[in-house]
Write a protein that holds these residues in place. Structure first.
Motif, mmCIF file in Angstrom:
data_model
loop_
_atom_site.group_PDB
_atom_site.id
_atom_site.type_symbol
_atom_site.label_atom_id
_atom_site.label_comp_id
_atom_site.label_asym_id
_atom_site.label_seq_id
_atom_site.Cartn_x
_atom_site.Cartn_y
_atom_site.Cartn_z
ATOM 1 N N ASN A 114 0.806 -1.224 0.000
ATOM 2 C CA ASN A 114 0.000 0.000 0.000
ATOM 3 C C ASN A 114 0.840 1.276 0.000
ATOM 4 O O ASN A 114 0.319 2.348 -0.310
ATOM 5 C CB ASN A 114 -0.951 0.020 1.203
ATOM 6 C CG ASN A 114 -2.141 -0.901 1.002
ATOM 7 O OD1 ASN A 114 -2.416 -1.326 -0.112
ATOM 8 N ND2 ASN A 114 -2.832 -1.231 2.081
ATOM 9 N N TYR A 115 2.119 1.158 0.354
ATOM 10 C CA TYR A 115 2.976 2.355 0.387
ATOM 11 C C TYR A 115 3.736 2.581 -0.922
ATOM 12 O O TYR A 115 4.562 3.486 -1.015
ATOM 13 C CB TYR A 115 3.961 2.271 1.551
ATOM 14 C CG TYR A 115 3.303 2.494 2.893
ATOM 15 C CD1 TYR A 115 2.537 3.640 3.127
ATOM 16 C CD2 TYR A 115 3.423 1.567 3.915
ATOM 17 C CE1 TYR A 115 1.904 3.841 4.347
ATOM 18 C CE2 TYR A 115 2.790 1.764 5.144
ATOM 19 C CZ TYR A 115 2.035 2.905 5.347
ATOM 20 O OH TYR A 115 1.411 3.101 6.553
ATOM 21 N N ASP A 121 2.670 3.932 -3.431
ATOM 22 C CA ASP A 121 2.335 5.246 -4.008
ATOM 23 C C ASP A 121 3.209 6.362 -3.434
ATOM 24 O O ASP A 121 3.178 7.494 -3.912
ATOM 25 C CB ASP A 121 0.850 5.571 -3.815
ATOM 26 C CG ASP A 121 0.430 5.592 -2.355
ATOM 27 O OD1 ASP A 121 1.247 5.165 -1.504
ATOM 28 O OD2 ASP A 121 -0.691 6.019 -2.052
ATOM 29 N N ILE A 149 6.505 7.948 -3.511
ATOM 30 C CA ILE A 149 7.652 7.936 -4.419
ATOM 31 C C ILE A 149 8.965 7.744 -3.662
ATOM 32 O O ILE A 149 9.876 7.055 -4.131
ATOM 33 C CB ILE A 149 7.686 9.232 -5.267
ATOM 34 C CG1 ILE A 149 6.466 9.250 -6.186
ATOM 35 C CG2 ILE A 149 8.967 9.332 -6.079
ATOM 36 C CD1 ILE A 149 6.239 10.543 -6.930
ATOM 37 N N ARG A 161 9.425 4.017 -3.024
ATOM 38 C CA ARG A 161 9.113 3.080 -4.108
ATOM 39 C C ARG A 161 10.273 2.147 -4.469
ATOM 40 O O ARG A 161 10.098 0.938 -4.595
ATOM 41 C CB ARG A 161 8.646 3.857 -5.340
ATOM 42 C CG ARG A 161 7.960 2.976 -6.371
ATOM 43 C CD ARG A 161 7.292 3.824 -7.433
ATOM 44 N NE ARG A 161 6.102 4.479 -6.930
ATOM 45 C CZ ARG A 161 5.493 5.482 -7.555
ATOM 46 N NH1 ARG A 161 6.005 5.954 -8.685
ATOM 47 N NH2 ARG A 161 4.399 6.024 -7.059
ATOM 48 N N THR A 164 -3.179 -1.995 -9.731
ATOM 49 C CA THR A 164 -2.454 -0.894 -9.079
ATOM 50 C C THR A 164 -1.070 -0.721 -9.688
ATOM 51 O O THR A 164 -0.636 0.394 -9.990
ATOM 52 C CB THR A 164 -2.327 -1.156 -7.560
ATOM 53 O OG1 THR A 164 -3.628 -1.262 -6.996
ATOM 54 C CG2 THR A 164 -1.572 -0.040 -6.861
ATOM 55 N N GLU A 209 -1.189 0.764 -13.143
ATOM 56 C CA GLU A 209 -1.483 2.195 -13.084
ATOM 57 C C GLU A 209 -0.239 2.991 -12.700
ATOM 58 O O GLU A 209 0.037 4.047 -13.276
ATOM 59 C CB GLU A 209 -2.622 2.469 -12.087
ATOM 60 C CG GLU A 209 -3.992 2.037 -12.601
ATOM 61 C CD GLU A 209 -5.067 2.119 -11.527
ATOM 62 O OE1 GLU A 209 -4.771 2.589 -10.400
ATOM 63 O OE2 GLU A 209 -6.206 1.703 -11.810
ATOM 64 N N LEU A 210 0.534 2.472 -11.716
ATOM 65 C CA LEU A 210 1.762 3.159 -11.291
ATOM 66 C C LEU A 210 2.783 3.191 -12.430
ATOM 67 O O LEU A 210 3.462 4.202 -12.637
ATOM 68 C CB LEU A 210 2.358 2.470 -10.059
ATOM 69 C CG LEU A 210 1.601 2.643 -8.739
ATOM 70 C CD1 LEU A 210 2.172 1.729 -7.660
ATOM 71 C CD2 LEU A 210 1.638 4.091 -8.268
ATOM 72 N N LEU A 230 1.556 5.796 -14.904
ATOM 73 C CA LEU A 230 1.764 7.160 -14.397
ATOM 74 C C LEU A 230 3.234 7.574 -14.486
ATOM 75 O O LEU A 230 3.552 8.749 -14.697
ATOM 76 C CB LEU A 230 1.284 7.272 -12.945
ATOM 77 C CG LEU A 230 -0.241 7.322 -12.733
ATOM 78 C CD1 LEU A 230 -0.575 7.155 -11.258
ATOM 79 C CD2 LEU A 230 -0.824 8.629 -13.263
ATOM 80 N N SER A 231 4.119 6.613 -14.317
ATOM 81 C CA SER A 231 5.557 6.924 -14.369
ATOM 82 C C SER A 231 6.085 6.929 -15.801
ATOM 83 O O SER A 231 7.272 7.170 -16.026
ATOM 84 C CB SER A 231 6.349 5.917 -13.534
ATOM 85 O OG SER A 231 6.330 4.638 -14.151
#
Length: 210
Positions: free
Chosen positions: A99-100, A102, A104, A107, A130, A133-134, A137-138
């Protein structure tokens, strides 16, 4: 403390006291905290209680340590993984760690840690979503996310398709963050066991694990 820890290792009780300090917001400057975390050489196996304490200090809150300290502590978990009392304990905290992602600041070390505690039971559709999606986004530029997604792909090849952006790149794996550090811990712990053997009756046996 750092010098003593490097030379002799830190006994369980002292390690617990140090981690209690380092896992909460404190008045120490970042340089001092970094030096302490980088010298947390355990003299004995690391208990599950201490692992839980480190994982519980993660996240954004005023009472928690700085993002830089949190990243160092996750890196420490990677370094001491072979010296844990119970390696399955981290897997019990998998959901919390995942869960962590997100954050940065956490990561890179989190992807590394998750990559070698991930098992088939952890690979769920919502986690795949998830991660996808990450990665999106990156812009696919964070190789750590791609490596973790590749670990997931090994368990669910029918769900995750494509080359994950590794075409023409080096193989996808994490490098050990500090081989010299872990070698030094092994040396400290072996010396400690030899001393114990010397003062114990002859029936005492040293069992080298690892």
């Amino acid at each position: 403390i750092a010098t003593h820890a490097y030379e002799s290792g830190i006994p369980q009780a002292a390690l617990e006291r140090l981690l209690k300090l380092l896992t909460t917001h404190n008045a120490l400057d970042q340089g001092t905290v970094t030096t302490l975390v980088k010298n947390l050489y355990p003299l004995e196996r690391v208990s599950s209680k201490l692992i839980t304490r480190v994982v519980c200090c993660l996240g954004p809150a005023k009472t928690k340590p700085s993002p830089a300290t949190q990243a160092l502590l996750v890196r420490w978990l990677i370094l001491v993984y072979d010296y844990l009392d119970d390696k399955t304990h981290l897997a019990k905290l998998y959901a919390v760690l995942f869960n962590y992602l997100d954050m940065i600041s956490l990561r890179k070390p989190l992807c590394h840690l998750l990559s070698f505690i991930t098992r088939r039971k952890h690979v769920k559709p919502f986690r795949i979503q998830t991660l996808m999606e990450l990665v999106s986004l990156s812009g696919g530029e964070e190789k750590e996310l791609l490596i973790l997604l590749n670990v997931f792909k090994n368990y669910c090849p029918d769900v995750i398709v494509g080359d994950l952006g590794f075409t023409g790149r080096k193989p996808s794996f994490f490098k050990h963050p500090d081989p010299e550090w872990t070698a030094h811990v092994r040396e400290i712990q072996d010396t400690h066991l030899e001393r114990l053997q010397a003062v114990q009756p002859s029936t005492f046996q040293v069992v080298h694990r690892g």
